[in-house]
Structures are given as C-alpha cells and as structure tokens.
Design a protein around this motif. Structure first.
Motif, PDB file in Angstrom:
ATOM      1  N   TYR A  35       0.821  -1.209   0.000  1.00 22.64           N
ATOM      2  CA  TYR A  35       0.000   0.000   0.000  1.00 22.64           C
ATOM      3  C   TYR A  35       0.855   1.259   0.000  1.00 22.64           C
ATOM      4  O   TYR A  35       0.475   2.286  -0.511  1.00 22.64           O
ATOM      5  N   ILE A  39      -0.944   3.451  -2.785  1.00 18.22           N
ATOM      6  CA  ILE A  39      -1.713   4.651  -2.433  1.00 18.22           C
ATOM      7  C   ILE A  39      -0.922   5.586  -1.517  1.00 18.22           C
ATOM      8  O   ILE A  39      -1.384   6.657  -1.182  1.00 18.22           O
ATOM      9  N   THR A  41       0.256   5.200   1.624  1.00 17.64           N
ATOM     10  CA  THR A  41       0.240   5.096   3.073  1.00 17.64           C
ATOM     11  C   THR A  41      -0.181   3.683   3.458  1.00 17.64           C
ATOM     12  O   THR A  41      -0.713   2.932   2.655  1.00 17.64           O
ATOM     13  N   LYS A  42       0.102   3.376   4.697  1.00 20.12           N
ATOM     14  CA  LYS A  42      -0.252   2.072   5.222  1.00 20.12           C
ATOM     15  C   LYS A  42      -0.634   2.334   6.662  1.00 20.12           C
ATOM     16  O   LYS A  42      -0.014   3.152   7.335  1.00 20.12           O
ATOM     17  N   TRP A  60      -0.417   6.435  10.567  1.00 19.00           N
ATOM     18  CA  TRP A  60      -0.443   6.537   9.115  1.00 19.00           C
ATOM     19  C   TRP A  60       1.023   6.557   8.682  1.00 19.00           C
ATOM     20  O   TRP A  60       1.696   7.577   8.804  1.00 19.00           O
TER      21      TRP A  60
ATOM     22  N   ALA B 189      -9.195   3.831   8.939  1.00 20.34           N
ATOM     23  CA  ALA B 189      -8.162   4.785   8.524  1.00 20.34           C
ATOM     24  C   ALA B 189      -7.777   4.535   7.073  1.00 20.34           C
ATOM     25  O   ALA B 189      -7.563   5.467   6.289  1.00 20.34           O
ATOM     26  N   MET B 190      -7.711   3.257   6.712  1.00 19.13           N
ATOM     27  CA  MET B 190      -7.341   2.934   5.335  1.00 19.13           C
ATOM     28  C   MET B 190      -8.421   3.433   4.379  1.00 19.13           C
ATOM     29  O   MET B 190      -8.124   3.937   3.293  1.00 19.13           O
ATOM     30  N   ALA B 193      -7.950   6.952   3.989  1.00 17.60           N
ATOM     31  CA  ALA B 193      -6.791   7.200   3.135  1.00 17.60           C
ATOM     32  C   ALA B 193      -7.161   7.013   1.671  1.00 17.60           C
ATOM     33  O   ALA B 193      -6.804   7.826   0.808  1.00 17.60           O
ATOM     34  N   ILE B 194      -7.917   5.930   1.409  1.00 17.86           N
ATOM     35  CA  ILE B 194      -8.309   5.672   0.024  1.00 17.86           C
ATOM     36  C   ILE B 194      -9.228   6.779  -0.475  1.00 17.86           C
ATOM     37  O   ILE B 194      -9.150   7.222  -1.615  1.00 17.86           O
ATOM     38  N   PHE B 197      -7.068   9.579  -1.243  1.00 19.44           N
ATOM     39  CA  PHE B 197      -6.289   9.218  -2.418  1.00 19.44           C
ATOM     40  C   PHE B 197      -7.118   9.412  -3.689  1.00 19.44           C
ATOM     41  O   PHE B 197      -6.679  10.012  -4.664  1.00 19.44           O
TER      42      PHE B 197
END
Lengths: 167, 576
Positions: A35, A39, A41-42, A60, B189-190, B193-194, B197
């Motif tokens: 990731y 994108i 970040t992970k 993050w 959180a992911m 983030a997506i 993004f």
C-alpha cells in the motif's frame, strides 16, 4: 475507570531511513507494505497504556519523501501528532525530516512530535556532529533507536503518546 | 350694515393672505404631511415604516390570495440561488439534518410493503429448498448458514463504521454476528486514506468523496456528513435502503453530537451511545424467488425420492419385524414343553396359540430377547403335561424333592436315582416315581440308605470290640466264650445285611493269636487253628463263611490266647 482515547499519528521520513522496519515489530498491521507504494500510506495501530488510560495510536505510515515522490499532504489532515524518522548515518535524511516537520506543521499546526534517529547500532558511523545533535535536541524530543535491535522505539512511542494525552 | 359687509371691511383693514391664515387653519395637517414626506423620501425612515407594517401586510395579502407569494417567488429564488452559488457549504450544512427525513417518509410506506412480502417468502422457502442447500453446503464445504444467506439474502449489512471525517478515527463500530472483524481502526483509517487518495488522484471537488466501492461479494457504502461519515460494508447487492438508513442515522448523529464532533480530539467514549443507532443500520433483505416450473419439477422429484426412501424404510421396518417374529416362533418350537399349534393376525395384532407345560419356559419371557414387545404378540397357551425328557426330569425333581446327595436323571423312560438318602425318602421315591408322566421305571441300584451305612458302621465297631479267649495251647474256645461267639455272629450278620444297602462292601478278618510257648511254627499253627475254630463256630451259627477270611499272626501279640476281628468297609464299587 478506564478511558479509551484514539489519536491519528503520522510517520514521516525520507525514503530508506528504515521507517517501516523500525515500527514493524511494535505495531499491529493487517495490510501489506504494498500500500505504501500504491496509495502512499499504510495503516498500523499501536496500543499504549498509561495507568487507567488506554491510548490507541492509529499510525499513518506515509511513504518516504524523495526526489521521485512527495508525501501526500491530505494524509496529514486530522493528525494529532507525528513521528519523524531519520537515519543517523545520513545527515541528508535528518534534513528531510526537518523539512517534513515544517510541511506537517503547516497542515496540522503545532502538535506533539518526536524525532527518531535510526541506526543507533551504527553510532560510530553517524554523520551528525555534537553541535548539530545539540541543535536537534533543542528543537525536538530526540530518540535514538535501532530497527535491528528494537531499542528506543517503544520509548519514542510512549513519549509521543504521553504528549498527546496532555493536550 | 350687514354682517357680511362688516367682515369684508375688517379684512381689508389688515390685508392678510390665505397663506397667512393657513398655519392657523391647517397646522397639524401640515406637520403630518411633512412627517409623511420625510418618511417617504428618507430611505431609512421608509424602511422602518414598511418594516412595521410588513408582517401585517404579508398576512393581509395572503388572505387575499397568492398575489404576494407569486410576486416574491422570483426574488426569493434568485436570492437562494445566489446564496448557494456563493457559499454552498453553508447551505448544505444548514439543510443537511432536515432534508433526509422528508425524503424518507415517502419511501418508508413502500418499504413496509416490501418487508411484508419478504416475511411471507421466508416462510415458504424454508422447506424443500433447505434440503437442497444442505446438500450444497456439504458439497462446497461452506457453512450451511452462509449458503442459506447466499440464496435467501439480497444483501446483508455486515459492518457499520462511524468515522471521524478529519482524522479517519473510528468513533463507533458494529459488526454482524459470525462476521470476523479486522482491526476497525485500521480498516477505517485505510478507507479514509483511500478516500483522500481517490479525491487527490482525480482532483474531485472537496464535497465529493468515495461513496461506493465493491470487492468481490462485498460493497462498501459511504455516507458523508460535514464532520463524520458512516461506512457500511454490505454482502450482496445493497439497495438504496442502506444508503437511506445511513443518511438518516448520520443526520441524527450530527444533530445529537454537533459539539463533540466539532471538538473531537480522540475521546471515543463520548460516542458510545451511537451504537444503537448504528445497529439500526444493520439491515438485510431477502430475495423473493419466482416460482418456476423447474422448481415444481424439483419439488415433485424430491417428493418422489422421499416417498421411495419412506417406502424403503417402511419395508425394512416390516421386514425386520417379520424376521424377528419368525425367529421367535423358531425359538418357541425348540423350547422343550412348548408346542405352537397356530399363528396369525387378529385385528392387526399377531397371535401365537399352543400348548405349554407349566414347567416349561414362559413364552412371554422369550419375546424381549427377540426384539418384540409384549404388546406386539398375543400369546394363547393351554397348560399340558409334556413328556419331553427335560420336562419329565424337571417334574421328577419338583415332585420328589431329592436330598442334596441324590441325583436324578432320565434314561429312556427310566428315572435313575443315585446317591444316599434316608430310608423314608427312598421308600417314597419308589412309590411315586413310576406314577410320574413319562417315567416307566425307577433305577435305584445306586441309591443307598443312610441308615444302613450307620448300622454297618455300628456292627463293624461292635465286632472289632469283641475278642474270643482260648485256654493255653488249645484251639477250642473256652466254654465261657459262647455268649461272645453268639454276639460276634449277630454282629457279622448285621454287618453283612446292612453294608450292601448302604452301598458298602465289608471284608471281615478273623485274626488268631498265640502266646510264646513252644516253637514259632507251633505258635503260627495254633493261631491259625484258633481263627479257623472261630470261623467254624460262626458258620455253625448260620453266618455265611464265604464272607469271612481267616488269618493267624503267631506270637506277634505275646501272651495273647485269643481271636480278634478286623473289619474293612469300602464303597461297593471298590469292593469285589
């Protein structure tokens, strides 16, 4: 009575400072490292306990900053603090960390942060002179850590978590 | 002079104009006019004046009709339009909590009808199909519940996340039963983030966001609010209902938690009470399947298979029961003292008719070992005396009640009794034995009298206690010994009489003794002569001499001029 608090925290640093490997054994992650490159970040979580307080740091882990890729600023939004990582054996990475600190401060303001100098196990090869280190210590909470031995990482998280709970 | 003339004369005298007089005549009116003029010509005053009467004017106008609202409409519309254009966020925030309820009210009625149909459908499909799904579950290795869900559910909400918009932190999370939940903080959180993004990557405007994404059989439905977003993870095809429920819940949360959301730093406990609201979003909808011809065929086939299986099971049950009954009859036939004369069914219940000796095994006791219950078979046995040897033997035991030392067995109609019993029992047995059905004779050759044994032993003891004395050197007993010789003869006779009846054989030795006078040959000869002499005396008294043996022991017993008796009793079989 137990209280549960959650904070968003960003991990920032130049590419190759060992940011991900530094935290890997201290955090829990359900996502793969891919990731980071896709994108940018992970997400990881770090649970800390201070007496009756339980603090969940939602980390993050932002992909490294270099000439090819830049940290996605929108990922900084809502962060309560951040952890800067640099490689003690490469002075340039410390400067990148400081630059990232400025960028982050613009987005999230003056929030708690710590600076982690990685590769403490190679202390003899560090490119930082005493004067520079003193200057860093004056500006940041500095932690020397080693991804290899794991030393110093927990302390850095605890210090950041403590600062976050004080606010 | 008239009054009018006098007045004219006065006016001329002072020469006043009308204007001079007007202040006196209309001053109040003039002031009011000025005031009105001021109000009309000064915008502030005019606004104040209109402001005072505007509400009443609007009300009065409304009473007259739509004139005012028609007139105002274009103005209002352009004003709203301008506001929205200039500051869309403000407008969106303002109407966000109230627009949803109005829309949903209309949708709800339609939804309720649908739910009713879904309920009906569930009732109908949980019969034959469930069998098919079980087979499918076994074949595919998936849990049965999942198979049922796949067939029955159009969709099911498995997770609902309430996420703080700015930080992506989870404020609340609920998951459906049996659904594995990964770390909700990380997932949320992911997602955030997506979302970021996607917005960055496609340079979409700020208000838009990720609203729906699909992964395999899962759909993520995201409802954005000013401060928080609700994310539902749905298995199957999510309908608009899901979005509607998310929107309604999110609005309600924004209304209730406006301040905590705005000031959120990380204290998630504040949002604990939102759990119920999120649970309200955990919806699911079932599929209504059309009834197809194929399904009818399947149902028929299933019924046919079930009927066959049922018939098979029924046949097996009947067959097993018949087999058990046959085995039971066979056992009855083999049992001594029982004879089956007829079997059959009487009003659906089986019966067995026959003859049974009361001493034979109870036919009812044989039912259970053959897997039959007393209620399965009616038994009609008539009592008879059986001539089966085991029964005859059993009866002999029952009637004769032999003492423990006596054995009874039947050998071809003859009852063989062996052992030792009292005379009275033996006499009774001899009397009764041949009167028993199946017994033609009694063999009592090995049946002995207990009393005879006692008598034989007593006689032997008496005999051994006697000794016959002789004068020195003589082989003829003293005359005085006659009484003893008589007693010895009686004892020998009694012994010989009693021993065979007691199953014993008796050996009687007459032992002659001599004192040490003369040579050893002489002693020996004299002792033998003395024994023979006593034997002759006994013979003379009628004792069968063949049952006696004679022996001389010489001077073995010094100074003994006498004859003694020695008796050996042994069981008759050991004897001669």
């Amino acid at each position: 009575m137990n209280t549960l608090e959650k904070r968003k925290v960003c991990l920032l640093g130049a590419t190759g400072v060992g940011k991900t490997s530094l935290v890997m054994r201290f955090v829990r992650s359900i996502f793969s490292d891919q990731y980071l490159t896709t994108i940018g970040t992970k997400i990881e979580t770090k649970h800390l306990t201070y007496g009756d307080h339980e603090l969940v740091l939602v980390l993050w882990d932002l992909s490294g900053e270099d000439e090819f890729q830049r940290v996605r600023l929108s990922y900084l939004r809502g962060a309560a603090g951040y952890l800067l990582v640099a490689d003690g054996t490469r002075r340039a990475t410390v400067e990148t960390a400081i630059a990232l600190h400025h960028v982050a401060a613009e987005v999230v303001g003056d929030v708690p942060r710590v600076l982690v100098l990685n590769k403490a196990d190679l202390r003899a090869f560090w490119e930082l002179d005493d004067a520079y280190e003193r200057e860093l210590t004056a500006r940041f909470s500095v932690f020397e850590a080693s991804a290899k031995t794991g030393a110093g990482v927990e302390e850095a998280f605890r210090a950041l978590g403590h600062a976050l709970l004080q606010r | 002079m008239s009054a009018r003339l006098r007045a004219r004369a006065r006016r001329r005298e002072h020469d006043y104009t009308l204007d001079d007089l007007r202040p006196f005549l209309v001053k109040p009116e003039q002031e009011r006019l000025k005031s009105l003029e001021h109000k009309l010509e000064t915008p502030e005053a005019l606004a104040e004046a209109i402001g005072e009467v505007l509400p009443q004017a609007a009300v009065a106008s409304q009473k007259r009709g739509e004139e005012l609202s028609s007139a105002m409409q274009p103005l209002m519309l352009s004003s709203i339009h301008e506001t929205v254009r200039k500051n869309p966020e403000l407008f969106a925030d303002a109407i966000f909590p109230s627009i949803g309820p109005a829309v949903r009210k209309a949708a709800r009625a339609a939804l309720e009808g649908l739910l009713q149909r879904v309920d009906d459908m569930v009732q109908q499909t949980m019969t034959l199909e469930s069998l098919r799904w079980r087979i499918e579950a076994a074949r595919t290795g998936r849990p049965f519940v999942e198979v049922v869900m796949l067939h029955n559910l159009a969709y099911r909400v498995e997770h609902v996340f309430l996420v703080h918009r700015e930080s992506g932190l989870v404020l609340q999370h609920v998951a459906a039963e049996n659904v594995a939940a990964e770390d909700p903080d990380q997932v949320s959180a992911m997602l955030a983030a997506i979302d970021d993004f996607a917005r960055d990557a496609f340079r979409e405007e700020k208000e838009a966001g990720l609203s729906r994404f699909c992964v395999g059989g899962l759909t993520g439905v995201v409802e954005h609010g000013p401060r928080a977003m609700l994310v539902a993870i749905v298995r199957g095809v999510a309908t608009k209902d899901v979005e509607a429920s998310l929107a309604e819940t999110l609005e309600q949360i924004h209304r209730t938690y406006a301040a905590p959301l705005e000031q959120f730093k990380g204290d998630v406990a504040t949002f604990e009470p939102t759990r119920d609201a999120l649970v309200g979003c955990m919806r699911e909808e079932r599929i209504q399947k059309p009834k197809s011809r194929r399904r009818g065929t399947l149902a028929l086939a299933a019924i046919a298979v079930l009927a066959l299986v049922g018939a098979g099971i029924g046949w097996k049950v009947v067959h097993d029961r018949n087999a058990r009954f046959d085995a039971y009859l066979e056992a009855l036939g083999e049992e001594p003292g029982l004879t089956v004369t007829r079997t059959g069914r009487d009003g659906g219940r089986r019966f067995v008719e026959g003859l049974g000796d009361p001493l034979a095994q109870d036919p009812a006791a044989l039912l259970a070992p053959h897997g039959l219950r007393a209620s399965d078979v009616e038994l009609r046995f008539k009592p008879v005396y059986s001539l089966d040897p085991p029964l005859t033997e059993r009866r002999a035991f029952q009637v004769l009640r032999p003492p423990p030392d006596v054995s009874l067995r039947l050998a071809g109609g003859t009852l063989v009794a062996a052992g030792v019993a009292e005379r009275a029992w033996i006499d009774r047995a001899r009397l009764l034995a041949t009167s028993l059905p199946g017994v033609t004779a009694l063999d009592d050759t090995r049946l002995f009298e207990a009393e005879a044994i006692t008598s034989a032993r007593a006689a032997a003891a008496t005999l051994e206690g006697l000794q016959i004395s002789f004068p020195p050197g003589s082989a003829s007993p003293l005359l005085a010994e006659r009484a003893r010789l008589d007693a010895a003869a009686r004892a020998v006779q009694a012994l010989l009489d009693a021993a065979p009846r007691g199953g014993l054989s008796a050996r009687i030795e007459i032992v002659g003794h001599a004192d040490a006078t003369g040579t050893p040959e002489k002693y020996q000869h004299l002792s033998e002569e003395r024994a023979s002499s006593v034997a002759a005396e006994l013979d003379a008294r009628g004792v069968a001499s063949d049952r006696l043996s004679v022996r001389g022991v010489g001077e073995a017993d010094l100074a003994a001029r006498k004859v003694t008796f020695h008796v050996r009793l042994s069981p008759a079989s050991e004897g001669s």
